[in-house]
Scaffold this motif. Structure first.
Motif, mmCIF file in Angstrom:
data_model
loop_
_atom_site.group_PDB
_atom_site.id
_atom_site.type_symbol
_atom_site.label_atom_id
_atom_site.label_comp_id
_atom_site.label_asym_id
_atom_site.label_seq_id
_atom_site.Cartn_x
_atom_site.Cartn_y
_atom_site.Cartn_z
ATOM 1 N N LEU A 34 0.825 -1.206 0.000
ATOM 2 C CA LEU A 34 0.000 0.000 0.000
ATOM 3 C C LEU A 34 0.861 1.260 0.000
ATOM 4 O O LEU A 34 0.541 2.245 -0.682
ATOM 5 N N SER A 35 1.975 1.216 0.766
ATOM 6 C CA SER A 35 2.870 2.374 0.785
ATOM 7 C C SER A 35 3.497 2.599 -0.594
ATOM 8 O O SER A 35 3.592 3.742 -1.070
ATOM 9 N N ALA A 36 3.925 1.493 -1.242
ATOM 10 C CA ALA A 36 4.507 1.629 -2.577
ATOM 11 C C ALA A 36 3.482 2.146 -3.577
ATOM 12 O O ALA A 36 3.787 3.000 -4.416
ATOM 13 N N GLU A 37 2.251 1.633 -3.488
ATOM 14 C CA GLU A 37 1.205 2.129 -4.386
ATOM 15 C C GLU A 37 0.919 3.607 -4.135
ATOM 16 O O GLU A 37 0.713 4.377 -5.074
ATOM 17 N N GLY A 38 0.936 3.988 -2.852
ATOM 18 C CA GLY A 38 0.731 5.403 -2.555
ATOM 19 C C GLY A 38 1.840 6.274 -3.115
ATOM 20 O O GLY A 38 1.591 7.349 -3.678
ATOM 21 N N GLN A 39 3.095 5.805 -2.967
ATOM 22 C CA GLN A 39 4.211 6.573 -3.520
ATOM 23 C C GLN A 39 4.129 6.638 -5.047
ATOM 24 O O GLN A 39 4.432 7.668 -5.653
ATOM 25 N N ARG A 40 3.718 5.506 -5.656
ATOM 26 C CA ARG A 40 3.598 5.500 -7.118
ATOM 27 C C ARG A 40 2.525 6.484 -7.575
ATOM 28 O O ARG A 40 2.736 7.260 -8.518
ATOM 29 N N GLN A 41 1.377 6.449 -6.911
ATOM 30 C CA GLN A 41 0.321 7.388 -7.264
ATOM 31 C C GLN A 41 0.771 8.828 -7.032
ATOM 32 O O GLN A 41 0.470 9.721 -7.831
ATOM 33 N N SER A 42 1.507 9.035 -5.920
ATOM 34 C CA SER A 42 2.000 10.384 -5.653
ATOM 35 C C SER A 42 2.969 10.835 -6.738
ATOM 36 O O SER A 42 2.915 11.980 -7.204
ATOM 37 N N ALA A 43 3.884 9.926 -7.143
ATOM 38 C CA ALA A 43 4.837 10.275 -8.200
ATOM 39 C C ALA A 43 4.119 10.558 -9.514
ATOM 40 O O ALA A 43 4.462 11.497 -10.246
ATOM 41 N N ILE A 44 3.100 9.734 -9.823
ATOM 42 C CA ILE A 44 2.348 9.939 -11.064
ATOM 43 C C ILE A 44 1.630 11.282 -11.036
ATOM 44 O O ILE A 44 1.671 12.057 -12.006
ATOM 45 N N LEU A 45 0.980 11.574 -9.920
ATOM 46 C CA LEU A 45 0.276 12.849 -9.817
ATOM 47 C C LEU A 45 1.239 14.029 -9.861
ATOM 48 O O LEU A 45 0.952 15.056 -10.478
ATOM 49 N N THR A 46 2.425 13.849 -9.206
ATOM 50 C CA THR A 46 3.419 14.922 -9.245
ATOM 51 C C THR A 46 3.921 15.147 -10.666
ATOM 52 O O THR A 46 4.075 16.294 -11.120
ATOM 53 N N ALA A 47 4.197 14.032 -11.373
ATOM 54 C CA ALA A 47 4.661 14.158 -12.760
ATOM 55 C C ALA A 47 3.595 14.806 -13.639
ATOM 56 O O ALA A 47 3.897 15.664 -14.473
ATOM 57 N N GLU A 48 2.340 14.393 -13.460
ATOM 58 C CA GLU A 48 1.272 15.012 -14.243
ATOM 59 C C GLU A 48 1.138 16.499 -13.918
ATOM 60 O O GLU A 48 0.923 17.324 -14.805
ATOM 61 N N GLY A 49 1.281 16.824 -12.619
ATOM 62 C CA GLY A 49 1.233 18.232 -12.249
ATOM 63 C C GLY A 49 2.361 19.033 -12.866
ATOM 64 O O GLY A 49 2.161 20.147 -13.368
ATOM 65 N N ASN A 50 3.594 18.447 -12.828
ATOM 66 C CA ASN A 50 4.730 19.135 -13.452
ATOM 67 C C ASN A 50 4.528 19.289 -14.958
ATOM 68 O O ASN A 50 4.873 20.320 -15.549
ATOM 69 N N LYS A 51 3.960 18.230 -15.569
ATOM 70 C CA LYS A 51 3.702 18.296 -17.010
ATOM 71 C C LYS A 51 2.706 19.414 -17.328
ATOM 72 O O LYS A 51 2.941 20.227 -18.238
ATOM 73 N N GLN A 52 1.608 19.433 -16.595
ATOM 74 C CA GLN A 52 0.619 20.481 -16.826
ATOM 75 C C GLN A 52 1.203 21.864 -16.555
ATOM 76 O O GLN A 52 0.938 22.819 -17.288
ATOM 77 N N SER A 53 2.037 21.947 -15.481
ATOM 78 C CA SER A 53 2.663 23.236 -15.181
ATOM 79 C C SER A 53 3.593 23.670 -16.306
ATOM 80 O O SER A 53 3.607 24.841 -16.708
ATOM 81 N N ALA A 54 4.407 22.705 -16.827
ATOM 82 C CA ALA A 54 5.308 23.052 -17.925
ATOM 83 C C ALA A 54 4.535 23.471 -19.171
ATOM 84 O O ALA A 54 4.912 24.423 -19.867
ATOM 85 N N ILE A 55 3.428 22.748 -19.445
ATOM 86 C CA ILE A 55 2.622 23.101 -20.615
ATOM 87 C C ILE A 55 2.023 24.500 -20.457
ATOM 88 O O ILE A 55 2.067 25.323 -21.378
ATOM 89 N N LEU A 56 1.486 24.767 -19.275
ATOM 90 C CA LEU A 56 0.902 26.084 -19.041
ATOM 91 C C LEU A 56 1.955 27.179 -19.087
ATOM 92 O O LEU A 56 1.718 28.267 -19.634
#
Length: 377
Positions: free
Chosen positions: A191-213
């Protein structure tokens, strides 16, 4: 005689009381009385008031017809994987035939206990520990079927069999606790690994959206900045063109003479001397002649006639700058065409009066400044 009669009367009363006690029998509700005559089964007394033959019939047993619950102590049972577990059971049974329960079995409770133990060992012996711990319903159904079939001839019906507890050995308990703890730790890590993975995915998506914007914002900013620079360049070009036209028109309208040019030359002389490199500045003694010659030379270079003649005004164009709404290239091209058209119109107007060739070659104000600075050098 009276005493003997009294004793006889008392004995008679006692005999009647004993006779009535031996004759009348009261059986409680949900009970059944087994009557024997001379040691042989005579009949079953139902609940309520019953009359028996005194001194001949005897109520031997009083059987409880209600459902009874019997708990047996834990019994050691060996599983299929050779592990000893302790199992304690609870039996719910009911006597359906008092005569059979009395004469077919000596002690039906002990018989049920022993039968339960043997049947339990037979059922659990075919299961491993994990299956034993998770198959209580299957064990209960197996015990109930075997006990109900075996106790039917005893006048007993087994209604329900329950396993109270299954206790494995302490070493097995410790191993099971370790296994359970390891499973929980594994699930926690997953569960901790899945949480970290989801956090990393969300962080990457946020960075991607931020870079695009940010990129879109930078692009729009550059576009707006380029458009502003283009409009500023267009306005400067139009301003310079109108300034040139204004100076050119003012020169023709003012009809400057040699005195005006000499005066302008004198005004420019202090500015010439303001430079840091000008350590010494010598004013020529023949300044009057120089100014007179300067005026005549500038008059000839600029195409300014000596005699004032009527002039034709040059069209100044619109007083407000016009900013094109098209692209930068189209705006620059239109501005260039407007300037060229103004210059061509000015040249065509200058050709209609004397000294037109001198004016066209000399150009407006900057030539005058250059001509004025020549004597100083």
């Amino acid at each position: 005689m009276s005493t003997a009669l009294l004793i006889l009367f008392v004995l008679l009363v006692l005999f009647v009381v004993v006779l009535m006690a031996k004759t009348v029998r009261i059986v409680p509700q949900a009970r059944a009385g087994i009557v024997e005559r001379f040691g042989k089964y005579k009949g079953t007394l139902p609940a309520g008031l019953n009359i028996v033959v005194p001194f001949i019939d005897k109520v031997r047993y009083l059987i409880d017809l209600r459902e009874q619950v019997v708990s047996f102590p834990p019994q050691p049972v060996i599983t299929e994987d050779n592990l000893v577990v302790s199992i304690d059971t609870v039996i719910y049974f009911q006597v359906t035939d008092p005569v059979a329960a009395t004469y077919e079995i000596a002690n039906y409770i002990q018989a049920v206990e022993q039968l339960t133990m043997t049947t339990l060992r037979n059922i659990v012996g075919g299961m491993d520990l994990e299956q034993t711990l998770t198959s209580r319903e299957e064990i209960n159904n197996g015990l109930r079927g075997v006990l109900d079939e075996a106790t039917g001839k005893w006048g007993i019906r087994v209604n329900r069999v329950e396993i109270k507890g299954i206790d494995p050995p302490p070493s097995i308990k410790d191993a099971m606790e370790k296994q359970m703890r390891a499973d929980r730790d594994k699930r926690a890590l997953i569960l901790s690994a899945e949480g970290q993975r989801q956090s990393a995915i969300l962080t990457a998506e946020g960075n991607k959206q931020s870079a695009i914007l940010n990129a879109e914002g930078e692009r729009e900013s550059q576009i707006l900045r380029a458009q502003a620079e283009r409009e500023a360049a267009i306005l400067r070009a139009q301003g310079e063109g109108q300034a040139i036209q204004t100076v050119f028109q003012a020169i023709h309208d003012g009809q400057p003479d040699q005195a005006l040019l000499a005066y302008q030359y004198l005004q420019m002389m202090p500015k010439i001397a303001e430079g840091d490199a000008n350590k010494v500045w010598v004013i020529p003694s023949e300044i009057t002649k120089a100014l007179e010659g300067l005026g005549s030379s500038m008059n000839e270079l600029a195409g300014i006639p000596r005699d004032a003649t009527p002039r034709t005004r040059v069209d100044m164009g619109p007083s407000e700058p016009q900013i094109p709404e098209s692209s930068a290239a189209l705006g620059q091209r239109e501005t260039s065409e407007a300037v060229q058209a103004a210059i061509a119109e000015a040249e065509s107007a200058a050709q209609t009066r004397p000294g037109a060739s001198a004016v066209r070659n000399a150009g407006p104000g900057p030539s005058v400044g250059e001509g004025g600075s020549t004597p100083t050098q």
